[in-house]
Design a protein around this motif. Sequence first.
Motif, short mmCIF file in Angstrom:
data_model
loop_
_atom_site.label_atom_id
_atom_site.label_comp_id
_atom_site.label_asym_id
_atom_site.label_seq_id
_atom_site.Cartn_x
_atom_site.Cartn_y
_atom_site.Cartn_z
N ASP A 1 0.83 -1.21 0.00
CA ASP A 1 0.00 0.00 0.00
C ASP A 1 0.86 1.26 0.00
OD1 ASP A 1 -2.24 -1.56 -0.02
OD2 ASP A 1 -2.58 -1.45 2.13
N ALA A 2 1.94 1.23 0.82
CA ALA A 2 2.81 2.40 0.87
C ALA A 2 3.46 2.64 -0.49
CB ALA A 2 3.88 2.21 1.94
N SER A 3 3.89 1.55 -1.11
CA SER A 3 4.49 1.70 -2.44
C SER A 3 3.48 2.27 -3.44
CB SER A 3 5.00 0.34 -2.94
OG SER A 3 5.98 -0.17 -2.05
N HIS A 4 2.25 1.77 -3.35
CA HIS A 4 1.22 2.29 -4.26
C HIS A 4 0.93 3.76 -4.00
CE1 HIS A 4 -2.35 2.31 -6.79
NE2 HIS A 4 -3.01 2.86 -5.79
N GLU A 5 0.80 4.11 -2.72
CA GLU A 5 0.50 5.50 -2.39
C GLU A 5 1.63 6.43 -2.81
OE1 GLU A 5 -2.17 6.90 -1.22
OE2 GLU A 5 -3.30 5.03 -1.07
N LEU A 6 2.87 5.99 -2.67
CA LEU A 6 4.00 6.84 -3.06
C LEU A 6 4.17 6.87 -4.57
CD1 LEU A 6 6.62 5.85 -0.33
CD2 LEU A 6 5.41 8.03 -0.54
N ARG A 7 3.82 5.77 -5.23
CA ARG A 7 4.01 5.71 -6.68
C ARG A 7 3.07 6.68 -7.40
NH1 ARG A 7 3.04 -0.02 -9.22
NH2 ARG A 7 0.94 0.51 -8.46
N THR A 8 1.85 6.84 -6.87
CA THR A 8 0.87 7.72 -7.53
C THR A 8 1.35 9.16 -7.61
OG1 THR A 8 -0.93 6.26 -6.87
CG2 THR A 8 -1.51 8.52 -7.49
N PRO A 9 1.73 9.80 -6.48
CA PRO A 9 2.23 11.19 -6.61
C PRO A 9 3.53 11.27 -7.37
CG PRO A 9 2.49 10.40 -4.37
CD PRO A 9 1.66 9.39 -5.07
N ILE B 1 4.12 13.66 -10.52
CA ILE B 1 5.23 14.64 -10.55
C ILE B 1 6.09 14.40 -11.78
CG2 ILE B 1 7.34 15.34 -9.37
CD1 ILE B 1 5.90 14.82 -6.74
N ALA B 2 6.41 13.11 -12.04
CA ALA B 2 7.26 12.81 -13.21
C ALA B 2 6.56 13.22 -14.51
CB ALA B 2 7.59 11.31 -13.23
N GLY B 3 5.23 12.98 -14.58
CA GLY B 3 4.51 13.34 -15.80
C GLY B 3 4.49 14.83 -16.05
N TYR B 4 4.14 15.59 -15.01
CA TYR B 4 4.10 17.06 -15.17
C TYR B 4 5.49 17.62 -15.44
CZ TYR B 4 -0.79 17.26 -13.74
OH TYR B 4 -2.14 17.12 -13.68
N ALA B 5 6.49 17.04 -14.79
CA ALA B 5 7.86 17.52 -15.02
C ALA B 5 8.28 17.27 -16.47
CB ALA B 5 8.83 16.83 -14.06
N GLU B 6 7.88 16.11 -17.00
CA GLU B 6 8.21 15.80 -18.39
C GLU B 6 7.52 16.79 -19.34
OE1 GLU B 6 9.95 13.90 -21.60
OE2 GLU B 6 10.38 13.76 -19.44
N LEU B 7 6.25 17.11 -19.06
CA LEU B 7 5.54 18.08 -19.90
C LEU B 7 6.20 19.45 -19.84
CD1 LEU B 7 1.81 17.11 -19.17
CD2 LEU B 7 3.12 16.67 -21.26
N MET B 8 6.58 19.86 -18.62
CA MET B 8 7.25 21.15 -18.46
C MET B 8 8.59 21.15 -19.17
SD MET B 8 6.31 21.94 -14.49
CE MET B 8 7.31 23.43 -14.47
N ASN B 9 9.28 20.00 -19.15
CA ASN B 9 10.60 19.92 -19.76
C ASN B 9 10.50 20.00 -21.28
OD1 ASN B 9 13.45 19.50 -19.75
ND2 ASN B 9 13.09 17.35 -20.32
N GLY C 1 2.04 27.11 -15.22
CA GLY C 1 1.65 27.39 -13.84
C GLY C 1 0.82 26.28 -13.24
N LEU C 2 -0.14 25.77 -14.07
CA LEU C 2 -0.96 24.66 -13.58
C LEU C 2 -0.11 23.42 -13.32
CD1 LEU C 2 -3.67 23.34 -12.98
CD2 LEU C 2 -3.93 22.88 -15.45
N ALA C 3 0.82 23.14 -14.21
CA ALA C 3 1.69 21.97 -14.01
C ALA C 3 2.51 22.12 -12.74
CB ALA C 3 2.61 21.79 -15.23
N TRP C 4 3.01 23.36 -12.55
CA TRP C 4 3.82 23.58 -11.35
C TRP C 4 2.97 23.42 -10.09
CZ3 TRP C 4 8.58 23.42 -10.03
CH2 TRP C 4 8.99 23.96 -8.81
N GLU D 1 1.21 17.40 -5.46
CA GLU D 1 1.59 15.99 -5.32
C GLU D 1 2.80 15.83 -4.42
OE1 GLU D 1 -0.04 13.43 -6.28
OE2 GLU D 1 -1.58 14.57 -7.34
N SER D 2 3.71 16.78 -4.48
CA SER D 2 4.87 16.73 -3.59
C SER D 2 4.44 16.86 -2.14
CB SER D 2 5.86 17.83 -3.97
OG SER D 2 6.95 17.85 -3.06
N ALA D 3 3.51 17.80 -1.88
CA ALA D 3 3.00 17.95 -0.51
C ALA D 3 2.28 16.70 -0.05
CB ALA D 3 2.09 19.17 -0.45
#
Length: 510
Positions: free
Chosen positions: A278-286, A290-298, A307-310, A316-318
Amino acid sequence: MNLLTRNRGRLRGRSLRTRLLLFISATLVAVCATMALTTVFAQRAYLLGNLDDRVGDAAQRSLGGAELRPGFDDDLGFLAENGHAAGTLAARLNDKGAVIAAAVVSQDAPPQNLTAAQRAALKGITADGAKHTRTVPGLGTYRITVLDDNGVRVLAGLPMDDVQDMISGLVVVEAAVALAGLTVAGCLCAVVIRRQLRPLGRVAATAVEVSRSQLGHGEVTALTRVPERDTDPGSEAGQVGAALNRMIDHVESSLAERQRSEEQMRRSEERMRRFLADASHELRTPLASIAGYAELMNRGTDRIEPGLAWRRVTAESARMTGLVEDLLLLARLDEGRPLQSAEVDLAALLAEAVWDARAAGTGHEWQLQLSLDAPALVVGDEARLHQVLANLLANARMHTPVGTTVTASVEATAVHTVVVRVRDDGPGIPPALLPTVFERFTRADASRTRAGGKEGGSGLGLAIATAITGAHGGRIDVTSVPGRTEFTIELPAAELPPAEPAMGVRTARV
């Protein structure tokens, strides 16, 4: 030596009952033999003493008769004059101890002179008055003595046949009585031993049955016990039976404890695997977000506003930070790390938590109820206790629809306990979920509606509330039916000074 070794080996191979019978039989034989021999020897000594007395009397009479005829060394006429008993033997001896004349008294007949062979059997007897045993050919065994008075030497003797016959008869009677007694005693001993060892046999059968049980694996079943009738402490077999029952009790309790430990370990491993998954699943989702939005921003694509991506990356980081902090908190509580300790007013703390919940859930109706007969003071960590109350209120807000009434109350009575209740009139917790509602990563997404379609928590809120409450020496419980769900927290009250005025019951809508 080899025969003795073989006999010992045979005895070792025999049963206890057989060995006891052999031992008792040998003891009885030894006792009977000793008694018989003692009786025979005592009777023989008595009969010989009586015979020796009669031999002495006969010798005195013969010597008296011989002294009346001192000049006739070969005269045995005194045998016919003094009324000697039949079978009495008498002889005249010279100075050298040689037999001059010898005769034996016959029944209803004059004395019969002894032959040369018979007289030869009488040689070598000294005139000391001692009694001697000699076998006279044709006459049998005699008890003989020789007396000397002023040169007159007379030998006299009586037959021992009667004494020997009596002793032989006594031996036969003793043997017959001993044999009969041994037979009866052996039968009685066999019956008694069989009856006395029967409980021991049942104890041995119980031990064998227990030894055949599969104690190394499988579920613990009720082991066979020795019957109560075979556990009488007044007998050795009963003491063995009682000791065996106690040992079986210890074995059974040890097996049950081992099974409980194995079951707890298995459940702990299952919880740990589920927790990690469960912990792995919960951590994998955010992390994936984060990886997806970072890739789009990149890539600098115009498909999404930077701004929305950020903002989504920050959210998700919080979320991931909060999850990690919750996991760390649970780990610290599991390790038993001490919390801060100070006096906390739960009434004020609950009011603050209700105001915060109202600000987060404006679509709900929030009520605060105080029922204080004494100050609601506890000793503990104020920040962690606030987290417990906030988690309970957030749980009510997230899992009930808009318009639900949530009532938070605190009670302080004179029983040294402070009780906090959080109650709502929502749809309730599904019965299948209720037993595991305080476990980690337990969620009711499919059963309870979340306000406003917002994302729910990680399923750690109630687990954290349970751990913190337990660390403060309290307990948490829940009851739920459709239309009423109530969480109850009980905490030990702080030591109070002398009685303060009661505050009564107050209800406020916030």
